[in-house]
Design a protein around this motif. Structure first.
Motif, PDB file in Angstrom:
ATOM      1  N   ALA A   1       8.226  24.083 -23.596  1.00 16.79           N
ATOM      2  CA  ALA A   1       9.400  24.705 -24.190  1.00 16.79           C
ATOM      3  C   ALA A   1      10.002  25.698 -23.186  1.00 16.79           C
ATOM      4  O   ALA A   1       9.715  26.889 -23.263  1.00 16.79           O
ATOM      5  CB  ALA A   1       9.027  25.392 -25.486  1.00 16.79           C
ATOM      6  N   PRO A   2      10.807  25.206 -22.243  1.00 10.28           N
ATOM      7  CA  PRO A   2      11.349  26.089 -21.213  1.00 10.28           C
ATOM      8  C   PRO A   2      12.266  27.192 -21.731  1.00 10.28           C
ATOM      9  O   PRO A   2      12.463  28.194 -21.057  1.00 10.28           O
ATOM     10  CB  PRO A   2      12.112  25.146 -20.284  1.00 10.28           C
ATOM     11  CG  PRO A   2      12.213  23.853 -20.977  1.00 10.28           C
ATOM     12  CD  PRO A   2      11.204  23.829 -22.067  1.00 10.28           C
ATOM     13  N   GLU A   3      12.790  27.027 -22.952  1.00 12.72           N
ATOM     14  CA  GLU A   3      13.670  28.058 -23.500  1.00 12.72           C
ATOM     15  C   GLU A   3      12.902  29.156 -24.227  1.00 12.72           C
ATOM     16  O   GLU A   3      13.457  30.211 -24.532  1.00 12.72           O
ATOM     17  CB  GLU A   3      14.692  27.449 -24.474  1.00 12.72           C
ATOM     18  CG  GLU A   3      15.641  26.467 -23.849  1.00 12.72           C
ATOM     19  CD  GLU A   3      15.022  25.074 -23.728  1.00 12.72           C
ATOM     20  OE1 GLU A   3      14.167  24.721 -24.561  1.00 12.72           O
ATOM     21  OE2 GLU A   3      15.376  24.354 -22.784  1.00 12.72           O
ATOM     22  N   ALA A   4      11.642  28.929 -24.498  1.00 15.70           N
ATOM     23  CA  ALA A   4      10.829  29.909 -25.225  1.00 15.70           C
ATOM     24  C   ALA A   4      10.627  31.160 -24.367  1.00 15.70           C
ATOM     25  O   ALA A   4      10.579  31.100 -23.142  1.00 15.70           O
ATOM     26  CB  ALA A   4       9.480  29.304 -25.590  1.00 15.70           C
ATOM     27  N   VAL A   5      10.501  32.283 -25.047  1.00 21.52           N
ATOM     28  CA  VAL A   5      10.315  33.561 -24.351  1.00 21.52           C
ATOM     29  C   VAL A   5       8.902  33.621 -23.779  1.00 21.52           C
ATOM     30  O   VAL A   5       7.918  33.468 -24.493  1.00 21.52           O
ATOM     31  CB  VAL A   5      10.565  34.748 -25.304  1.00 21.52           C
ATOM     32  CG1 VAL A   5      10.262  36.065 -24.613  1.00 21.52           C
ATOM     33  CG2 VAL A   5      12.005  34.725 -25.807  1.00 21.52           C
ATOM     34  N   ALA A   6       8.832  33.864 -22.483  1.00 26.36           N
ATOM     35  CA  ALA A   6       7.546  33.952 -21.796  1.00 26.36           C
ATOM     36  C   ALA A   6       7.148  35.391 -21.520  1.00 26.36           C
ATOM     37  O   ALA A   6       5.971  35.723 -21.467  1.00 26.36           O
ATOM     38  CB  ALA A   6       7.607  33.195 -20.472  1.00 26.36           C
ATOM     39  N   LEU A   7       8.147  36.248 -21.365  1.00 26.91           N
ATOM     40  CA  LEU A   7       7.875  37.600 -20.895  1.00 26.91           C
ATOM     41  C   LEU A   7       8.911  38.556 -21.473  1.00 26.91           C
ATOM     42  O   LEU A   7      10.107  38.251 -21.463  1.00 26.91           O
ATOM     43  CB  LEU A   7       7.968  37.593 -19.364  1.00 26.91           C
ATOM     44  CG  LEU A   7       7.642  38.861 -18.647  1.00 26.91           C
ATOM     45  CD1 LEU A   7       6.700  38.537 -17.511  1.00 26.91           C
ATOM     46  CD2 LEU A   7       8.900  39.464 -18.093  1.00 26.91           C
ATOM     47  N   VAL A   8       8.428  39.683 -21.976  1.00 26.07           N
ATOM     48  CA  VAL A   8       9.311  40.728 -22.485  1.00 26.07           C
ATOM     49  C   VAL A   8       8.878  42.039 -21.846  1.00 26.07           C
ATOM     50  O   VAL A   8       7.703  42.392 -21.859  1.00 26.07           O
ATOM     51  CB  VAL A   8       9.217  40.847 -24.028  1.00 26.07           C
ATOM     52  CG1 VAL A   8      10.081  41.994 -24.522  1.00 26.07           C
ATOM     53  CG2 VAL A   8       9.595  39.554 -24.706  1.00 26.07           C
ATOM     54  N   HIS A   9       9.845  42.741 -21.269  1.00 29.65           N
ATOM     55  CA  HIS A   9       9.578  44.055 -20.685  1.00 29.65           C
ATOM     56  C   HIS A   9      10.767  44.942 -20.991  1.00 29.65           C
ATOM     57  O   HIS A   9      11.879  44.660 -20.560  1.00 29.65           O
ATOM     58  CB  HIS A   9       9.370  43.947 -19.170  1.00 29.65           C
ATOM     59  CG  HIS A   9       9.061  45.255 -18.531  1.00 29.65           C
ATOM     60  ND1 HIS A   9      10.024  46.013 -17.927  1.00 29.65           N
ATOM     61  CD2 HIS A   9       7.900  45.954 -18.417  1.00 29.65           C
ATOM     62  CE1 HIS A   9       9.473  47.115 -17.449  1.00 29.65           C
ATOM     63  NE2 HIS A   9       8.187  47.101 -17.729  1.00 29.65           N
ATOM     64  N   GLU A  10      10.508  45.986 -21.771  1.00 28.28           N
ATOM     65  CA  GLU A  10      11.572  46.877 -22.235  1.00 28.28           C
ATOM     66  C   GLU A  10      12.680  46.044 -22.870  1.00 28.28           C
ATOM     67  O   GLU A  10      12.434  45.375 -23.856  1.00 28.28           O
ATOM     68  CB  GLU A  10      12.043  47.780 -21.099  1.00 28.28           C
ATOM     69  CG  GLU A  10      10.944  48.725 -20.626  1.00 28.28           C
ATOM     70  CD  GLU A  10      11.301  49.543 -19.416  1.00 28.28           C
ATOM     71  OE1 GLU A  10      12.403  49.357 -18.855  1.00 28.28           O
ATOM     72  OE2 GLU A  10      10.473  50.386 -19.038  1.00 28.28           O
ATOM     73  N   ASP A  11      13.886  46.024 -22.313  1.00 30.64           N
ATOM     74  CA  ASP A  11      14.971  45.259 -22.927  1.00 30.64           C
ATOM     75  C   ASP A  11      15.253  43.943 -22.203  1.00 30.64           C
ATOM     76  O   ASP A  11      16.265  43.300 -22.438  1.00 30.64           O
ATOM     77  CB  ASP A  11      16.247  46.099 -23.004  1.00 30.64           C
ATOM     78  CG  ASP A  11      16.743  46.546 -21.639  1.00 30.64           C
ATOM     79  OD1 ASP A  11      16.002  46.404 -20.651  1.00 30.64           O
ATOM     80  OD2 ASP A  11      17.883  47.036 -21.562  1.00 30.64           O
ATOM     81  N   GLU A  12      14.349  43.530 -21.324  1.00 30.07           N
ATOM     82  CA  GLU A  12      14.534  42.292 -20.557  1.00 30.07           C
ATOM     83  C   GLU A  12      13.585  41.208 -21.069  1.00 30.07           C
ATOM     84  O   GLU A  12      12.418  41.460 -21.316  1.00 30.07           O
ATOM     85  CB  GLU A  12      14.264  42.557 -19.076  1.00 30.07           C
ATOM     86  CG  GLU A  12      14.532  41.371 -18.185  1.00 30.07           C
ATOM     87  CD  GLU A  12      14.339  41.674 -16.706  1.00 30.07           C
ATOM     88  OE1 GLU A  12      14.556  40.768 -15.910  1.00 30.07           O
ATOM     89  OE2 GLU A  12      13.961  42.806 -16.369  1.00 30.07           O
ATOM     90  N   GLU A  13      14.122  40.015 -21.228  1.00 27.88           N
ATOM     91  CA  GLU A  13      13.325  38.852 -21.619  1.00 27.88           C
ATOM     92  C   GLU A  13      13.524  37.745 -20.588  1.00 27.88           C
ATOM     93  O   GLU A  13      14.630  37.563 -20.086  1.00 27.88           O
ATOM     94  CB  GLU A  13      13.775  38.311 -22.980  1.00 27.88           C
ATOM     95  CG  GLU A  13      13.402  39.159 -24.151  1.00 27.88           C
ATOM     96  CD  GLU A  13      13.764  38.513 -25.476  1.00 27.88           C
ATOM     97  OE1 GLU A  13      14.366  37.408 -25.483  1.00 27.88           O
ATOM     98  OE2 GLU A  13      13.442  39.114 -26.518  1.00 27.88           O
ATOM     99  N   LEU A  14      12.455  37.027 -20.294  1.00 25.74           N
ATOM    100  CA  LEU A  14      12.543  35.852 -19.428  1.00 25.74           C
ATOM    101  C   LEU A  14      11.949  34.664 -20.171  1.00 25.74           C
ATOM    102  O   LEU A  14      10.874  34.771 -20.764  1.00 25.74           O
ATOM    103  CB  LEU A  14      11.754  36.050 -18.130  1.00 25.74           C
ATOM    104  CG  LEU A  14      12.349  36.919 -17.040  1.00 25.74           C
ATOM    105  CD1 LEU A  14      11.402  36.966 -15.848  1.00 25.74           C
ATOM    106  CD2 LEU A  14      13.698  36.397 -16.610  1.00 25.74           C
ATOM    107  N   SER A  15      12.631  33.550 -20.105  1.00 23.99           N
ATOM    108  CA  SER A  15      12.100  32.320 -20.693  1.00 23.99           C
ATOM    109  C   SER A  15      11.111  31.704 -19.703  1.00 23.99           C
ATOM    110  O   SER A  15      11.079  32.070 -18.522  1.00 23.99           O
ATOM    111  CB  SER A  15      13.233  31.338 -20.971  1.00 23.99           C
ATOM    112  OG  SER A  15      13.780  30.875 -19.743  1.00 23.99           O
TER     113      SER A  15
END
Length: 90
Positions: A1-15
């Motif tokens: 699932a490449p669109e799924a959230v992999a990483l959250v840091h403060e207000d930044e998210e990376l799929s």
């Protein structure tokens, strides 16, 4: 699932897809700079998405990451770098 959230840091998210793409770009750059299998590459970053990308990129390039805590005194960091003789420092 490449669109799924992999990483959250403060207000930044990376799929997962974006994390993988960033790590791949950096890994190719590291290889172009001469990183070879099992060669140490130092990384000195605060906890952040950039740190995760850097760690993954080093591993994808075949290198061995040498984590350096930016909170360490500069003399200690210098000693570690001199002892380990990493190819690069991120």
């Amino acid at each position: 699932a490449p669109e799924a959230v992999a990483l959250v840091h403060e207000d930044e998210e990376l799929s997962y897809g974006e994390l993988n793409a960033r790590a791949n770009r950096l890994a190719h750059h590291l290889i172009a700079l001469g990183v070879r299998p099992d060669q140490p590459v130092a990384i000195c970053l605060e906890r952040s998405p950039a740190m995760v990308v850097g760690l993954l990129a080093i591993l994808k390039a075949g290198g061995a990451y040498l984590p350096l805590d930016p909170a360490y005194p500069s003399a200690r960091l210098r000693q570690i770098v001199e002892d380990a003789a990493p190819r690069l420092l991120l």
